[in-house]
Design a protein around this motif. Structure first.
Motif, PDB file in Angstrom:
ATOM      1  N   PHE A   1      28.241  11.077 -34.866  1.00 32.77           N
ATOM      2  CA  PHE A   1      28.058   9.596 -33.576  1.00 32.77           C
ATOM      3  C   PHE A   1      28.830  10.227 -32.672  1.00 32.77           C
ATOM      4  N   MET A   2      28.264   9.761 -30.960  1.00 33.82           N
ATOM      5  CA  MET A   2      28.767  10.315 -30.097  1.00 33.82           C
ATOM      6  C   MET A   2      29.342   9.173 -29.462  1.00 33.82           C
ATOM      7  N   ASP A   3      30.462   9.279 -28.138  1.00 35.81           N
ATOM      8  CA  ASP A   3      30.608   7.939 -27.199  1.00 35.81           C
ATOM      9  C   ASP A   3      31.139   8.264 -26.792  1.00 35.81           C
ATOM     10  N   ALA A   4      31.079   8.283 -25.056  1.00 34.10           N
ATOM     11  CA  ALA A   4      31.341   8.727 -24.158  1.00 34.10           C
ATOM     12  C   ALA A   4      31.401   9.895 -23.501  1.00 34.10           C
ATOM     13  N   GLY A   5      30.579  10.560 -24.399  1.00 31.80           N
ATOM     14  CA  GLY A   5      30.288  12.373 -23.592  1.00 31.80           C
ATOM     15  C   GLY A   5      31.241  12.909 -25.268  1.00 31.80           C
ATOM     16  N   GLN A   6      31.925  12.627 -26.231  1.00 30.51           N
ATOM     17  CA  GLN A   6      32.140  13.414 -27.272  1.00 30.51           C
ATOM     18  C   GLN A   6      31.768  12.815 -28.427  1.00 30.51           C
ATOM     19  N   ILE A   7      31.619  14.255 -29.045  1.00 29.18           N
ATOM     20  CA  ILE A   7      31.490  13.740 -30.228  1.00 29.18           C
ATOM     21  C   ILE A   7      32.639  13.237 -30.684  1.00 29.18           C
ATOM     22  N   ILE A   8      32.132  11.941 -31.848  1.00 27.39           N
ATOM     23  CA  ILE A   8      33.484  11.128 -32.470  1.00 27.39           C
ATOM     24  C   ILE A   8      33.992  11.461 -33.589  1.00 27.39           C
ATOM     25  N   GLU A   9      32.691  11.893 -34.298  1.00 28.03           N
ATOM     26  CA  GLU A   9      32.823  11.731 -35.707  1.00 28.03           C
ATOM     27  C   GLU A   9      31.752  12.458 -36.650  1.00 28.03           C
ATOM     28  N   MET A  10      31.605  13.088 -37.828  1.00 27.58           N
ATOM     29  CA  MET A  10      30.264  13.828 -38.036  1.00 27.58           C
ATOM     30  C   MET A  10      30.867  14.321 -39.456  1.00 27.58           C
ATOM     31  N   ASN A  11      30.158  13.766 -40.135  1.00 26.79           N
ATOM     32  CA  ASN A  11      29.757  13.541 -41.574  1.00 26.79           C
ATOM     33  C   ASN A  11      28.281  13.393 -42.441  1.00 26.79           C
ATOM     34  N   GLU A  12      28.643  14.141 -43.598  1.00 24.92           N
ATOM     35  CA  GLU A  12      27.372  13.559 -44.617  1.00 24.92           C
ATOM     36  C   GLU A  12      27.269  12.248 -44.807  1.00 24.92           C
ATOM     37  N   PRO A  13      25.687  12.062 -44.278  1.00 24.47           N
ATOM     38  CA  PRO A  13      25.724  10.847 -44.100  1.00 24.47           C
ATOM     39  C   PRO A  13      26.302   9.135 -45.525  1.00 24.47           C
ATOM     40  N   GLU A  14      25.999  10.126 -46.281  1.00 22.28           N
ATOM     41  CA  GLU A  14      26.994   9.015 -47.227  1.00 22.28           C
ATOM     42  C   GLU A  14      27.988   8.677 -47.341  1.00 22.28           C
ATOM     43  N   ALA A  15      29.402   9.662 -46.814  1.00 21.02           N
ATOM     44  CA  ALA A  15      30.666   9.430 -46.418  1.00 21.02           C
ATOM     45  C   ALA A  15      30.129   8.700 -44.427  1.00 21.02           C
ATOM     46  N   PHE A  16      30.097   9.704 -43.930  1.00 19.63           N
ATOM     47  CA  PHE A  16      29.505   8.604 -42.845  1.00 19.63           C
ATOM     48  C   PHE A  16      29.252   6.585 -42.612  1.00 19.63           C
ATOM     49  N   PHE A  17      27.862   7.286 -43.528  1.00 22.33           N
ATOM     50  CA  PHE A  17      27.950   5.091 -43.108  1.00 22.33           C
ATOM     51  C   PHE A  17      28.878   4.084 -44.033  1.00 22.33           C
ATOM     52  N   SER A  18      29.329   4.950 -45.854  1.00 24.74           N
ATOM     53  CA  SER A  18      30.515   4.295 -46.049  1.00 24.74           C
ATOM     54  C   SER A  18      31.495   4.519 -46.116  1.00 24.74           C
ATOM     55  N   ASN A  19      31.883   5.529 -45.348  1.00 22.17           N
ATOM     56  CA  ASN A  19      33.758   5.225 -45.308  1.00 22.17           C
ATOM     57  C   ASN A  19      33.869   6.005 -43.399  1.00 22.17           C
ATOM     58  N   PRO A  20      33.310   5.744 -42.368  1.00 24.31           N
ATOM     59  CA  PRO A  20      33.502   5.675 -41.361  1.00 24.31           C
ATOM     60  C   PRO A  20      34.893   6.137 -40.739  1.00 24.31           C
ATOM     61  N   GLN A  21      35.338   6.856 -40.221  1.00 20.91           N
ATOM     62  CA  GLN A  21      36.807   7.177 -40.129  1.00 20.91           C
ATOM     63  C   GLN A  21      37.594   6.735 -38.394  1.00 20.91           C
ATOM     64  N   HIS A  22      36.358   6.225 -37.094  1.00 17.12           N
ATOM     65  CA  HIS A  22      37.658   6.112 -36.458  1.00 17.12           C
ATOM     66  C   HIS A  22      36.855   4.686 -36.284  1.00 17.12           C
ATOM     67  N   GLU A  23      37.159   3.501 -35.364  1.00 19.07           N
ATOM     68  CA  GLU A  23      37.581   2.470 -34.537  1.00 19.07           C
ATOM     69  C   GLU A  23      35.924   2.321 -34.187  1.00 19.07           C
ATOM     70  N   ARG A  24      35.731   3.349 -33.444  1.00 22.43           N
ATOM     71  CA  ARG A  24      34.755   3.110 -32.622  1.00 22.43           C
ATOM     72  C   ARG A  24      32.735   3.282 -33.055  1.00 22.43           C
ATOM     73  N   THR A  25      33.046   3.592 -34.473  1.00 20.88           N
ATOM     74  CA  THR A  25      32.132   4.444 -35.055  1.00 20.88           C
ATOM     75  C   THR A  25      31.806   3.407 -36.094  1.00 20.88           C
TER      76      THR A  25
END
Ligand SMILES: Nc1ncnc2c1ncn2[C@@H]1O[C@H](COP(=O)(O)OP(=O)(O)O)[C@@H](O)[C@H]1O
Ligand SMILES: [Mg+2]
Length: 265
Positions: free
Chosen positions: A232-256
């Motif tokens: 997940f990118m926002d404002a020129g940065q990689i904010i979050e990076m994860n395996e799909p399962e974890a990325f969708f079920s448990n996003p860490q960052h508010e912006r994600t």
């Protein structure tokens, strides 16, 4: 210790277990880019292993296109290093040519030549760049047209094809150069909904064959099905990076979380 220009990914990102050396297809370390005063990429760190499939998502204007365009030097970065297939991207034009030969790209708009037939669109680069005899180039093109399931369109012109078919031609055209890495920049976002599926199916079959792929897309079903990692990118940065399962079920960052809630509903 200041972290701002660290070449180590931020702690927030999960460790990526990448074997050293030859297994790395693409590596960006501390990459920054500006358009004039505008800081468009801020300390991008990303290592993609051979055969890995990365999906990149994020709001419009977050720098997704810029990042993947830097990988085949359609855009130039100003700080940090980018290594593609073991070759560092510098101003050395010979190296840029070498890299472009290994990296195929597929855009939102297909950029086919309207005055050339489908077959001619596909054989143009193999004949003129790879110096392939026409007969061999024709065979190669037909092979990839069968692969994207439209061999019967070979003698038509792009304007006679649907958007989905044209995009599959664009993918076949890239494959004719036998790339080691494929970059996709929102390949389905200009298509009518009923044509998205056929293009995604082509991309899935490429993934199943082991192609290294970086795909900017908001097709989250595709991401779940084929991605090894979602970024997940926002404002020129990689904010979050994860395996799909974890990325969708448990996003860490508010912006994600916000972004996912907007595109999934
Ligand atoms: N050639 C350019 N010159 C100046 N600004 C640009 C240029 N290309 C893109 N930008 C700006 O950089 C930002 C990121 O653009 P882009 O990488 O296309 O984002 P995304 O693909 O995530 O929508 C946007 O604010 C865009 O307006
Ligand atoms: Mg874009």
């Amino acid at each position: 210790m200041s972290d701002t220009h660290s070449i180590v990914p931020p702690d927030a990102l999960p460790a990526v277990h990448t074997p050293p050396g030859k297994d790395v297809a693409v590596e960006l370390v501390g990459v920054h880019k500006w358009y004039g005063e505008f800081h468009v990429l801020k300390d991008i760190n990303l290592k993609v292993r051979r055969g890995e499939r990365i999906v990149i998502c994020g709001p419009s204007g977050s720098g997704k296109s810029t990042m993947i365009r830097c990988i085949n030097r359609l855009e130039e970065h100003q700080q940090g290093t980018i290594v593609v297939d073991g070759i560092e991207l510098t101003n050395d034009l010979k190296r840029i040519d070498e890299i472009r030969r290994e990296v195929g790209m597929c855009f939102q708009h297909f950029n086919l030549f309207p005055h050339l037939t489908i077959l001619e669109n596909l054989t143009l680069a193999p004949i003129w760049v790879r110096k392939m005899p026409k007969k061999d180039a024709d065979e190669l093109a037909m092979h990839f047209l069968r692969k994207v399931k439209i061999p019967e369109q070979a003698t038509k012109y792009p304007g006679q094809l649907s958007g989905g078919q044209q995009q599959r031609v664009a993918i076949a055209r890239a494959l004719c150069m036998k790339p080691k890495i494929m970059l996709f920049d929102e390949p389905t976002s200009a298509l009518d909904p009923e044509m998205v599926k056929e293009v995604l199916e082509t991309m899935v079959s490429l993934a199943e064959e082991g192609m290294t792929m970086l795909c900017v897309t908001h097709e989250m079903g595709f991401a779940r099905q084929v991605a090894n990692r979602v970024i997940f990118m926002d404002a020129g940065q990689i904010i979050e990076m994860n395996e799909p399962e974890a990325f969708f079920s448990n996003p860490q960052h508010e912006r994600t979380k916000l972004f996912l809630s907007q595109i999934l509903h």
